[in-house]
Design a protein around this motif. Structure first.
Motif, mmCIF file in Angstrom:
data_model
loop_
_atom_site.group_PDB
_atom_site.id
_atom_site.type_symbol
_atom_site.label_atom_id
_atom_site.label_comp_id
_atom_site.label_asym_id
_atom_site.label_seq_id
_atom_site.Cartn_x
_atom_site.Cartn_y
_atom_site.Cartn_z
ATOM 1 N N PHE A 123 0.848 -1.181 0.000
ATOM 2 C CA PHE A 123 0.000 0.000 0.000
ATOM 3 C C PHE A 123 0.885 1.233 0.000
ATOM 4 C CE2 PHE A 123 -2.815 -3.044 2.347
ATOM 5 C CZ PHE A 123 -3.808 -3.125 1.381
ATOM 6 N N PRO A 124 0.635 2.176 -0.904
ATOM 7 C CA PRO A 124 1.385 3.437 -0.841
ATOM 8 C C PRO A 124 0.909 4.258 0.360
ATOM 9 C CG PRO A 124 -0.320 3.585 -2.505
ATOM 10 C CD PRO A 124 -0.350 2.181 -1.972
ATOM 11 N N GLU A 125 1.634 5.313 0.639
ATOM 12 C CA GLU A 125 1.265 6.189 1.745
ATOM 13 C C GLU A 125 -0.089 6.853 1.477
ATOM 14 O OE1 GLU A 125 4.939 8.163 3.714
ATOM 15 O OE2 GLU A 125 5.372 8.013 1.562
ATOM 16 N N LYS A 126 -0.678 7.393 2.541
ATOM 17 C CA LYS A 126 -2.035 7.934 2.487
ATOM 18 C C LYS A 126 -2.224 9.009 1.420
ATOM 19 C CE LYS A 126 -5.636 10.035 5.376
ATOM 20 N NZ LYS A 126 -6.253 10.615 4.230
ATOM 21 N N HIS A 127 -1.269 9.909 1.230
ATOM 22 C CA HIS A 127 -1.447 10.982 0.249
ATOM 23 C C HIS A 127 -1.573 10.419 -1.169
ATOM 24 C CE1 HIS A 127 2.948 10.513 0.178
ATOM 25 N NE2 HIS A 127 2.909 11.033 -1.038
ATOM 26 N N VAL A 128 -0.893 9.326 -1.463
ATOM 27 C CA VAL A 128 -1.018 8.681 -2.782
ATOM 28 C C VAL A 128 -2.352 7.948 -2.861
ATOM 29 C CG1 VAL A 128 -0.028 6.986 -4.369
ATOM 30 C CG2 VAL A 128 1.489 8.503 -3.058
ATOM 31 N N GLN A 129 -2.736 7.273 -1.792
ATOM 32 C CA GLN A 129 -4.036 6.582 -1.783
ATOM 33 C C GLN A 129 -5.174 7.583 -1.970
ATOM 34 O OE1 GLN A 129 -4.895 3.795 1.282
ATOM 35 N NE2 GLN A 129 -3.027 2.616 0.937
ATOM 36 N N ASP A 130 -5.079 8.738 -1.322
ATOM 37 C CA ASP A 130 -6.123 9.758 -1.465
ATOM 38 C C ASP A 130 -6.239 10.230 -2.909
ATOM 39 O OD1 ASP A 130 -6.657 9.554 1.233
ATOM 40 O OD2 ASP A 130 -5.618 11.416 1.771
ATOM 41 N N LEU A 131 -5.112 10.480 -3.557
ATOM 42 C CA LEU A 131 -5.124 10.889 -4.966
ATOM 43 C C LEU A 131 -5.761 9.799 -5.828
ATOM 44 C CD1 LEU A 131 -4.048 12.657 -7.419
ATOM 45 C CD2 LEU A 131 -2.125 11.056 -7.397
ATOM 46 N N ALA A 132 -5.303 8.573 -5.650
ATOM 47 C CA ALA A 132 -5.838 7.462 -6.440
ATOM 48 C C ALA A 132 -7.327 7.273 -6.191
ATOM 49 C CB ALA A 132 -5.074 6.178 -6.124
ATOM 50 N N ASN A 133 -7.742 7.402 -4.953
ATOM 51 C CA ASN A 133 -9.153 7.185 -4.619
ATOM 52 C C ASN A 133 -10.071 8.244 -5.200
ATOM 53 O OD1 ASN A 133 -8.856 4.738 -3.329
ATOM 54 N ND2 ASN A 133 -8.484 5.681 -1.341
#
Length: 170
Positions: A8-18
């Motif tokens: 899992f990438p860090e939260k800031h990358v997950q937020d962008l992807a989501n």
């Protein structure tokens, strides 16, 4: 039971992807934004225990590292998938090779391993081309530390949850 191995990438990358996955990925609610390291596979209890022991060994030899997402790409025409692509795939490739060795060797892989973070899938051709045309003009410049590997299993309702996480401690 179905098992798979991801990071899992860090939260800031997950937020962008989501932001994109929410509308364009039917698996959005089943699993967080991730990079697949080894495709899902049905394992019995003995195979699971071999996999856990193997992941313990592998992760003890690999150091945490950073990855950098620098563009949006697609698997079209093979699959109607949009994804965030990595600037350099060498470290994720190495992790994949180490994880997919020994008892987790993949005899006949379905695809050539291409490290990526899916942001859209099962799109119509028109939707894929429209979205890709818009997203490839956006500046993508995100880094993320990768410091653990997650062994996931699929629950009865189709979602994925962690069975065990393994710190990269090499």
């Amino acid at each position: 039971m179905l098992y798979g191995i991801v990071v899992f990438p860090e939260k800031h990358v997950q937020d962008l992807a989501n932001n994109w996955r929410r509308r364009h990925d039917p698996h959005y609610s089943a699993i967080p934004a991730h990079l697949t390291i080894r495709e899902e596979e049905e394992w019995n209890d003995d195979e699971l225990q071999l996999a856990v022991a193997h992941l313990e060994r592998v992760t003890s030899t690999i150091q945490a590292f950073s990855i950098h997402f620098n563009r949006v790409s697609t698997f079209y025409p093979v699959n109607h998938v949009l994804y965030l692509a990595l600037q350099d795939t060498a470290l994720i490739q190495k992790l994949h090779e180490e994880v997919s060795s020994g008892p987790l060797t993949i005899a006949a892989p379905k695809y050539v391993f291409t490290p990526h973070l899916t942001i859209g899938q099962q799109l119509s051709a028109d939707e894929l081309h429209d979205l890709y045309g818009n997203l490839r003009m956006q500046s993508i410049d995100f880094s993320s530390k990768i410091d653990r590997v997650h062994l996931l299993y699929q629950t009865d309702n189709g979602s994925w949850t962690a069975y065990q996480s393994f710190l990269l401690r090499g």
